[in-house]
Design an enzyme around this catalytic site. Structure first.
Site, PDB file in Angstrom:
ATOM      1  N   ASN A 130     -18.474  24.951  74.619  1.00 19.96           N
ATOM      2  CA  ASN A 130     -17.899  24.291  73.442  1.00 19.96           C
ATOM      3  C   ASN A 130     -17.675  22.812  73.776  1.00 19.96           C
ATOM      4  OD1 ASN A 130     -16.403  23.446  71.256  1.00 19.96           O
ATOM      5  ND2 ASN A 130     -14.563  24.634  71.780  1.00 19.96           N
ATOM      6  N   LYS A 140     -16.771  20.509  71.824  1.00 20.73           N
ATOM      7  CA  LYS A 140     -15.723  19.907  70.978  1.00 20.73           C
ATOM      8  C   LYS A 140     -16.210  18.559  70.417  1.00 20.73           C
ATOM      9  CE  LYS A 140     -12.447  22.293  73.871  1.00 20.73           C
ATOM     10  NZ  LYS A 140     -11.078  22.514  74.247  1.00 20.73           N
ATOM     11  N   HIS A 166     -10.909  28.977  66.639  1.00 15.12           N
ATOM     12  CA  HIS A 166     -10.522  28.348  67.907  1.00 15.12           C
ATOM     13  C   HIS A 166      -9.074  27.865  67.777  1.00 15.12           C
ATOM     14  CE1 HIS A 166     -10.307  25.477  71.199  1.00 15.12           C
ATOM     15  NE2 HIS A 166     -11.326  26.119  71.737  1.00 15.12           N
ATOM     16  N   GLU A 209      -7.630  25.254  68.570  1.00 16.19           N
ATOM     17  CA  GLU A 209      -7.470  23.875  68.065  1.00 16.19           C
ATOM     18  C   GLU A 209      -7.598  23.836  66.542  1.00 16.19           C
ATOM     19  OE1 GLU A 209     -10.369  22.113  70.676  1.00 16.19           O
ATOM     20  OE2 GLU A 209      -9.036  22.518  72.363  1.00 16.19           O
ATOM     21  N   GLU A 234      -8.769  33.530  74.482  1.00 18.76           N
ATOM     22  CA  GLU A 234      -8.451  32.210  75.016  1.00 18.76           C
ATOM     23  C   GLU A 234      -6.941  31.973  74.954  1.00 18.76           C
ATOM     24  OE1 GLU A 234     -11.970  29.376  74.886  1.00 18.76           O
ATOM     25  OE2 GLU A 234     -11.039  29.258  72.923  1.00 18.76           O
ATOM     26  N   GLY A 252      -7.816  23.662  78.476  1.00 16.00           N
ATOM     27  CA  GLY A 252      -7.782  22.238  78.813  1.00 16.00           C
ATOM     28  C   GLY A 252      -6.627  21.843  79.724  1.00 16.00           C
ATOM     29  N   SER A 284      -9.813  26.931  80.850  1.00 21.79           N
ATOM     30  CA  SER A 284      -9.963  26.349  82.189  1.00 21.79           C
ATOM     31  C   SER A 284     -10.835  27.201  83.111  1.00 21.79           C
ATOM     32  CB  SER A 284      -8.594  26.083  82.822  1.00 21.79           C
ATOM     33  OG  SER A 284      -7.885  25.138  82.039  1.00 21.79           O
TER      34      SER A 284
END
Ligand code: PEP
Length: 252
Positions: free
Chosen positions: A10, A12, A97, A99, A169, A175, A215
């Protein structure tokens, strides 16, 4: 049991076209070593067509989109439909996701509409689920995963669900450099499979690929991928470095 092993990158909102070109060219040059693993690249929308061209006939690599709209067409300025994605050669769409859930306030009911569009256009959804740091600290992570999964899966038949890929996730691992331990990840992956068994049946639960994301990198992928219920990874930061991404693909 013969689940598809998958490593998805991904990107992003990263890369220019030139950087995308360099990244994909390197990944394609390593593809002969990918064996039975499917690699999926999720570039930003404007580069999908170009990335698809760069991949050419390389069957081990596919292209996906990071999002799509809930409607098929119309006055939705700035949005992209699943039909458009299909028309440029996308095969997968990331749905839910963290985000998107967090910054764009996507609700489970929005995800259902998006997945309906995805399936209607013969694409496969990668449905992302995962708890926040606070939810884990309060020991609510199992409850959160049940809620996220059942509210979406209850709207799909077993035939529709056979097209799904799930990504676990944990939000606190995305991240942050703080990966879930193998035990934490395996525990939730097995739990997700048990929820799928309860909603549908064990045959489909054993066939669905469940990816770990958060991560995951070239150093920790091997141990994570050895866990019995982890079928690969959804990779953010490390997918922007071709060598690391290819090493992760080679970690099975
Ligand atoms: C992600 O955003 O899906 C992700 C897993 O990111 P990272 O690998 O950078 O934690």
């Amino acid at each position: 049991m013969n689940r598809q092993k998958i490593v998805a990158g991904n990107w992003k909102m990263n890369t220019t076209l030139a950087q995308a070109n360099e990244l994909v060219t390197k990944i394609v040059s390593h593809a002969c070593g990918f064996n039975q693993v499917k690699a999926i690249i999720f570039p930003p929308f404007p580069f999908i067509t170009e990335v698809k061209k760069m991949i050419g006939d390389e069957k081990t690599i596919s292209v996906g989109a990071q999002n799509c709209h809930t409607h098929s067409s119309g006055a939705y300025t700035g949005e992209v439909s699943a039909g458009m994605l299909h028309s440029v050669g996308c095969q997968y769409v990331l749905i839910g996701h963290s985000e998107r859930r967090n910054y764009f306030k996507e609700k489970n009911s929005d995800l259902v509409l998006k997945i309906k569009e995805v399936l209607a256009n013969k694409l496969q959804p990668i449905l992302c689920v995962g708890e926040t740091f606070e939810e884990r600290k309060a020991e609510n992570h199992f409850k959160v995963i049940i809620e996220q999964l059942t509210s979406v899966l209850s709207q799909f038949s077993i035939t529709e669900f056979s097209q799904f890929i799930i990504a676990y996730e944990p939000v606190w691992a995305i991240g942050t450099g703080e990966t879930a331990s193998n035990e934490q990840a395996q525990e939730i992956h097995a739990f997700i499979r048990s929820i799928i068994t309860d909603i549908y049946d064990s045959a489909i639960a054993n066939n669905i690929s469940i990816l770990y994301g958060g991560s995951c990198n070239a150093q920790n992928a091997k141990e994570l991928f050895q866990c019995p219920d982890i079928d690969g990874g959804l990779i953010g930061g490390a997918s922007l470095k071709a060598d690391d991404f290819c090493q992760i693909i080679g970690s099975f």
